[in-house]
Design a protein around this motif. Structure first.
Motif, PDB file in Angstrom:
ATOM      1  N   GLU A  14       0.822  -1.209   0.000  1.00 43.85           N
ATOM      2  CA  GLU A  14       0.000   0.000   0.000  1.00 43.85           C
ATOM      3  C   GLU A  14       0.861   1.266   0.000  1.00 43.85           C
ATOM      4  OE1 GLU A  14      -2.198  -3.440   1.134  1.00 43.85           O
ATOM      5  OE2 GLU A  14      -0.405  -2.585   2.093  1.00 43.85           O
ATOM      6  N   MET A  15       1.950   1.238   0.766  1.00 43.85           N
ATOM      7  CA  MET A  15       2.834   2.396   0.815  1.00 43.85           C
ATOM      8  C   MET A  15       3.517   2.606  -0.529  1.00 43.85           C
ATOM      9  SD  MET A  15       3.940   4.881   2.711  1.00 43.85           S
ATOM     10  CE  MET A  15       3.518   4.373   4.387  1.00 43.85           C
ATOM     11  N   VAL A  16       3.985   1.535  -1.148  1.00 45.94           N
ATOM     12  CA  VAL A  16       4.663   1.648  -2.442  1.00 45.94           C
ATOM     13  C   VAL A  16       3.675   2.092  -3.524  1.00 45.94           C
ATOM     14  CG1 VAL A  16       5.906   0.368  -4.221  1.00 45.94           C
ATOM     15  CG2 VAL A  16       6.402  -0.048  -1.810  1.00 45.94           C
ATOM     16  N   ARG A  17       2.444   1.587  -3.464  1.00 46.14           N
ATOM     17  CA  ARG A  17       1.402   2.023  -4.408  1.00 46.14           C
ATOM     18  C   ARG A  17       1.179   3.529  -4.322  1.00 46.14           C
ATOM     19  NH1 ARG A  17      -4.261   0.710  -2.123  1.00 46.14           N
ATOM     20  NH2 ARG A  17      -3.437   2.375  -0.768  1.00 46.14           N
ATOM     21  N   ASP A  18       1.000   4.036  -3.112  1.00 41.77           N
ATOM     22  CA  ASP A  18       0.783   5.475  -2.936  1.00 41.77           C
ATOM     23  C   ASP A  18       2.007   6.275  -3.354  1.00 41.77           C
ATOM     24  OD1 ASP A  18      -1.577   4.575  -1.887  1.00 41.77           O
ATOM     25  OD2 ASP A  18      -1.205   5.261   0.173  1.00 41.77           O
ATOM     26  N   PHE A  19       3.183   5.727  -3.076  1.00 44.35           N
ATOM     27  CA  PHE A  19       4.435   6.417  -3.416  1.00 44.35           C
ATOM     28  C   PHE A  19       4.537   6.669  -4.912  1.00 44.35           C
ATOM     29  CE2 PHE A  19       8.949   5.622  -4.734  1.00 44.35           C
ATOM     30  CZ  PHE A  19       9.475   6.827  -4.326  1.00 44.35           C
ATOM     31  N   PHE A  20       4.239   5.669  -5.727  1.00 48.69           N
ATOM     32  CA  PHE A  20       4.331   5.846  -7.170  1.00 48.69           C
ATOM     33  C   PHE A  20       3.224   6.746  -7.711  1.00 48.69           C
ATOM     34  CE2 PHE A  20       6.822   1.766  -7.159  1.00 48.69           C
ATOM     35  CZ  PHE A  20       7.976   2.312  -7.688  1.00 48.69           C
ATOM     36  N   TRP A  21       2.087   6.802  -7.046  1.00 48.84           N
ATOM     37  CA  TRP A  21       0.954   7.596  -7.528  1.00 48.84           C
ATOM     38  C   TRP A  21       1.024   9.057  -7.090  1.00 48.84           C
ATOM     39  CZ3 TRP A  21      -0.683   4.132 -10.713  1.00 48.84           C
ATOM     40  CH2 TRP A  21      -1.913   4.223 -11.361  1.00 48.84           C
ATOM     41  N   ASP A  22       1.771   9.333  -6.034  1.00 52.73           N
ATOM     42  CA  ASP A  22       1.766  10.656  -5.400  1.00 52.73           C
ATOM     43  C   ASP A  22       2.606  11.647  -6.207  1.00 52.73           C
ATOM     44  OD1 ASP A  22       1.846  12.867  -3.702  1.00 52.73           O
ATOM     45  OD2 ASP A  22       1.798  11.634  -1.897  1.00 52.73           O
TER      46      ASP A  22
ATOM     47  N   PRO B 191      15.858   6.048  -1.734  1.00 47.65           N
ATOM     48  CA  PRO B 191      15.828   7.207  -0.835  1.00 47.65           C
ATOM     49  C   PRO B 191      14.500   7.949  -0.895  1.00 47.65           C
ATOM     50  CG  PRO B 191      17.904   7.132  -2.028  1.00 47.65           C
ATOM     51  CD  PRO B 191      17.032   6.095  -2.639  1.00 47.65           C
ATOM     52  N   GLY B 192      13.899   8.004  -2.102  1.00 48.85           N
ATOM     53  CA  GLY B 192      12.597   8.644  -2.226  1.00 48.85           C
ATOM     54  C   GLY B 192      11.524   7.895  -1.457  1.00 48.85           C
ATOM     55  N   LEU B 193      11.534   6.555  -1.536  1.00 52.01           N
ATOM     56  CA  LEU B 193      10.554   5.756  -0.813  1.00 52.01           C
ATOM     57  C   LEU B 193      10.730   5.900   0.699  1.00 52.01           C
ATOM     58  CD1 LEU B 193       8.325   3.628  -0.637  1.00 52.01           C
ATOM     59  CD2 LEU B 193      10.099   1.857  -0.869  1.00 52.01           C
TER      60      LEU B 193
END
Length: 427
Positions: free
Chosen positions: A185-193, A328-330
Motif C-alpha cells: 500500500e505504501m509503495v502504491r501510494d508512493f508511485f501515484w503521489d 531514498p525517495g521511498l
C-alpha cells in the motif's frame, strides 16, 4: 589505441615547432576524412529534410509558426508510421469486478466531473489493460524473449532488469525491484503521489491532474519531464487506474489522447507511452518467513522521439543511476506519511481501487496461450557499422545531427554512438 599512441609520440617531440608541425600533418587526413563523411551524409540526406529546413526558415522569416500539419504534408510517410493510441478508456462496467470505495472520501477538485468524463471518454483504462498487464506479469504475452541486462542490489533493495526488441515499436523493458521493510500500500501510494514525486524525481518539472473519476479512481494527468543534456522537455498525457486483488495491486498507466490540452512545439508530446506495474508483498531476504518486503514488477516502453538504438545505449548507461534514487525517495515518503502529514489528492486517488477476484484473474490467465521466455544473460550490443570506415561514420553522424534538428540530446547521443561504432568492440 593506435591513434592515442601516435598522438602521444607526437607530443613527446623535443621542440614546440616540431609538435605543431606534426600535429598539422596528422590532422589533415583526419579532416579530409571527416569532410568526406559529411559530404556523404548530406548526399544521403532524405529530400524531406531539405524541404523541412527550407519551410522552417521561410516561416521564421515571415513571422509565422511552423505547424505539425505542414510537417505531415511534407513527410507523407509519417502518416503511415504514426502510432494511433486507443480512443477509448474508462469502462462503464467491468464484468466480474467491483469498485472499492475508500472510506472518508474527500471532495474532488477535478477539472471535469465524473459524469462528463464518462460521456466524453466511455472507455479509458479498462479491463483489457488489466488482462494485458496480467499476461506481462506471468510472462505469457506471446512476445519475444526477455534478455537480462542488469542485476544489482543494495542492503535494502534488489533490482533486476530485462529488455526485448519487438518487431515493431520501441524497446520494451521489464524490471523487478524488491524493497525491504515496505508495504504494497505504501509503495502504491508512493508511485501515484505526484505532489511528493517532485521531491525525489528531478526529471519531473510539472505534474497536473486533468481529470479524475471518484468511483473507479481513474485519472488523467499531465507530466512534463526534463531530459538530460539540454534536450527539449517531453510532455505526457497519462491515463491511469489501479485494480486490487487481496494485497496485490495492478497499476496501469499509459499515454492517452486529450483534445483539451493543445499540442505545442515545446515541450514535445510523447504519444506512445506505457508504464505499468504489479505490486505485492513478498518474503524478506532475511529468511524469517515474514512478508515484510515489497516486490514491484514494472513494464515500460515509450517513443521519446530519439532513435531507438541510440535510446537503448542511453538507458543502459543511466538505468542504475536512476533506480538508486527510488529507494531514498521511498524511505523519505515513509517518514512523510509517518508524520501524519495530510494525504495529497493523487495519493488519495491511489486508494480508490477496482476490486477483482482471484478467480477472475485466473480466468484472464487461462486465456493466455502463447508464452514468452526469459533469457538469463547479459546483452552484448553488436557494433553497427563494423565494416564502415571509422571517420565516415563520424562525418555521417555530423550530417545526420545537423539535418534532424532534434536538440542537443539527440545530437550528443548520435555523436557518442558514432564514436562508439568507430572505435568498435574487440570480440
Amino acid at each position: 589505441m593506435a591513434l592515442g599512441s601516435v598522438l602521444l609520440e607526437i607530443l613527446h617531440r623535443p621542440t614546440t615547432g616540431q609538435v605543431l608541425s606534426e600535429l598539422l600533418i596528422f590532422a589533415i587526413p583526419l579532416w579530409v576524412a571527416v569532410a568526406i563523411g559529411v559530404l556523404v551524409g548530406w548526399v544521403w540526406k532524405p529530400k524531406w529534410a531539405s524541404t523541412l529546413s527550407r519551410e522552417m526558415f521561410l516561416d521564421a522569416k515571415q513571422g509565422g509558426e511552423f505547424s505539425v500539419t505542414s510537417l505531415s504534408t511534407m513527410i507523407p510517410s509519417l502518416n503511415i508510421l504514426k502510432f494511433q493510441l486507443p480512443s477509448f478508456f474508462w469502462a462503464a462496467d467491468d464484468g466480474g469486478i467491483q469498485t472499492d470505495s475508500f472510506s472518508g472520501r474527500r471532495t474532488l477538485n477535478s477539472k471535469c466531473s465524473s459524469s462528463k468524463m464518462e460521456k466524453e471518454k466511455p472507455n479509458l483504462v479498462m479491463e483489457d489493460d488489466l488482462e494485458h498487464l496480467c499476461k506481462l506479469v506471468e510472462v505469457k504475452d506471446g512476445g519475444p524473449a526477455w534478455i537480462q541486462m542488469m542485476d544489482r542490489s543494495t542492503p535494502t533493495m534488489n533490482y533486476q532488469a530485462w529488455r526485448r526488441d519487438p518487431e515493431t515499436g520501441p524497446p520494451q523493458y521489464r524490471t523487478r525491484t524488491v524493497f525491504e521493510d515496505a508495504t504494497p500500500e505504501m509503495v502504491r501510494d508512493f508511485f501515484w503521489d505526484d505532489e511528493f514525486r517532485a521531491k525525489w524525481d528531478d526529471m519531473l518539472v510539472h505534474a497536473e491532474t486533468l481529470e479524475e473519476c471518484p468511483t473507479r479512481g481513474t485519472m488523467v494527468v499531465q507530466w512534463v519531464r526534463k531530459f538530460p543534456f539540454f534536450c527539449s522537455d517531453r510532455e505526457y498525457i497519462i491515463g491511469r487506474r489501479i485494480w486490487k486483488s487481496g494485497r496485490m495491486y495492478y497499476c496501469v498507466t499509459k499515454g492517452v489522447p486529450c483534445s483539451s490540452v493543445p499540442r505545442r512545439n515545446k515541450p514535445r508530446r510523447v504519444d506512445l507511452y506505457y508504464s505499468s506495474w504489479c505490486i505485492r508483498a513478498v518474503e524478506s531476504k532475511r529468511g524469517d518467513g515474514e512478508l515484510t518486503a515489497c516486490e514491484v514488477m514494472l513494464f515500460h516502453h515509450e517513443d521519446m522521439g530519439i532513435p531507438w538504438e541510440i535510446a537503448k545505449l542511453g538507458v543502459r548507461q543511466g538505468m542504475w543511476g536512476a533506480v538508486k534514487k527510488l529507494e531514498p525517495g521511498l524511505r523519505a515518503y515513509q517518514k512523510h506519511r509517518a508524520s501524519a502529514a495530510q494525504l495529497s489528492q493523487s495519493a488519495f486517488m491511489a486508494q480508490i481501487n477496482t476490486k477483482v477476484s482471484a478467480d477472475h484473474l485466473r480466468s484472464l490467465e487461462t486465456s493466455i496461450s502463447d508464452s514468452s521466455e526469459i533469457e538469463i544473460r547479459e546483452t552484448s550490443e553488436k557494433p553497427v557499422g563494423h565494416n564502415v570506415p571509422k571517420l565516415l561514420v563520424i562525418g555521417g553522424a555530423v550530417a545526420l545531427a545537423c539535418s534532424l534538428e532534434r536538440g542537443l540530446l539527440t545530437k550528443a547521443l548520435i555523436f557518442g554512438v558514432a564514436r562508439k561504432f568507430a572505435i568498435g568492440r574487440r570480440s
